[in-house]
Design an enzyme around this catalytic site. Structure first.
Site, PDB file in Angstrom:
ATOM      1  N   HIS A  64       0.834  -1.200   0.000  1.00 48.19           N
ATOM      2  CA  HIS A  64       0.000   0.000   0.000  1.00 48.19           C
ATOM      3  C   HIS A  64       0.875   1.258   0.000  1.00 48.19           C
ATOM      4  CE1 HIS A  64      -3.604   2.383   1.336  1.00 48.19           C
ATOM      5  NE2 HIS A  64      -2.638   3.168   1.762  1.00 48.19           N
ATOM      6  N   GLU A  65       1.832   1.299   0.906  1.00 49.76           N
ATOM      7  CA  GLU A  65       2.696   2.479   1.002  1.00 49.76           C
ATOM      8  C   GLU A  65       3.601   2.609  -0.225  1.00 49.76           C
ATOM      9  OE1 GLU A  65       1.943   4.692   3.143  1.00 49.76           O
ATOM     10  OE2 GLU A  65       0.550   3.310   4.088  1.00 49.76           O
ATOM     11  N   HIS A  68       1.744   4.325  -3.025  1.00 48.11           N
ATOM     12  CA  HIS A  68       1.840   5.786  -2.896  1.00 48.11           C
ATOM     13  C   HIS A  68       3.188   6.272  -3.421  1.00 48.11           C
ATOM     14  CE1 HIS A  68      -1.763   6.510  -0.523  1.00 48.11           C
ATOM     15  NE2 HIS A  68      -1.395   5.630   0.392  1.00 48.11           N
TER      16      HIS A  68
END
Length: 145
Positions: A64-65, A68
């Site tokens: 997820h990170e 980004h």
């Protein structure tokens, strides 16, 4: 576990792109699994998520990170609501939301000594100052849940 090396490994294996910054554990994080900092490119991760849910869930949070991270440096939409972010997250099987660490909210229960009403509060109440809202009777901290 060396966190930065692990994040670099996940980045290459799952995205095919290199992670060039640092990853850190941040014990102050409470409700989130991790954070991406566009200003300097580093990632923070919640160690409690790793300890509680294990490596499989933690890897999904790393994805997820990294979604980004990679989208930001590609100049695409890297925020949660952006289509690019949602599509990339789906491709790499990342978590959209971090799992909850707390099982339930804890409440204090006060009992009116006059009418027996039970009053639930998250914060403590000054028993010298506050009374029952129904009958104005005195309150006491109860053991009932």
């Amino acid at each position: 576990m060396n966190l930065t090396n692990y994040v670099k490994q996940v980045s290459v294996e799952d995205f095919g792109w290199e992670f060039r910054h640092q990853a850190y554990w941040n014990k102050r994080l409470r409700t989130t699994g991790g954070r991406f900092f566009p200003k300097d490119g580093h990632l923070d991760f919640n160690p409690k998520i790793y300890e509680t849910f294990g490596l499989e869930i933690f890897r999904k949070i790393v994805r997820h990170e990294l979604a980004h991270y990679h989208l930001y440096y590609q100049g695409k939409g890297y925020r949660h609501g952006d289509r690019d972010f949602k599509e990339l997250l789906k491709q790499v099987d990342g978590l959209r939301y971090a799992p909850s660490l707390s099982n339930s909210q804890s409440f204090l229960v006060y009992e009116c000594l006059s009418c027996g009403a039970l009053i639930r509060r998250r914060r403590r109440v000054n028993l010298q100052k506050y009374r029952c809202g129904r009958c104005m009777g005195k309150l006491r901290l109860s053991e009932k849940a």
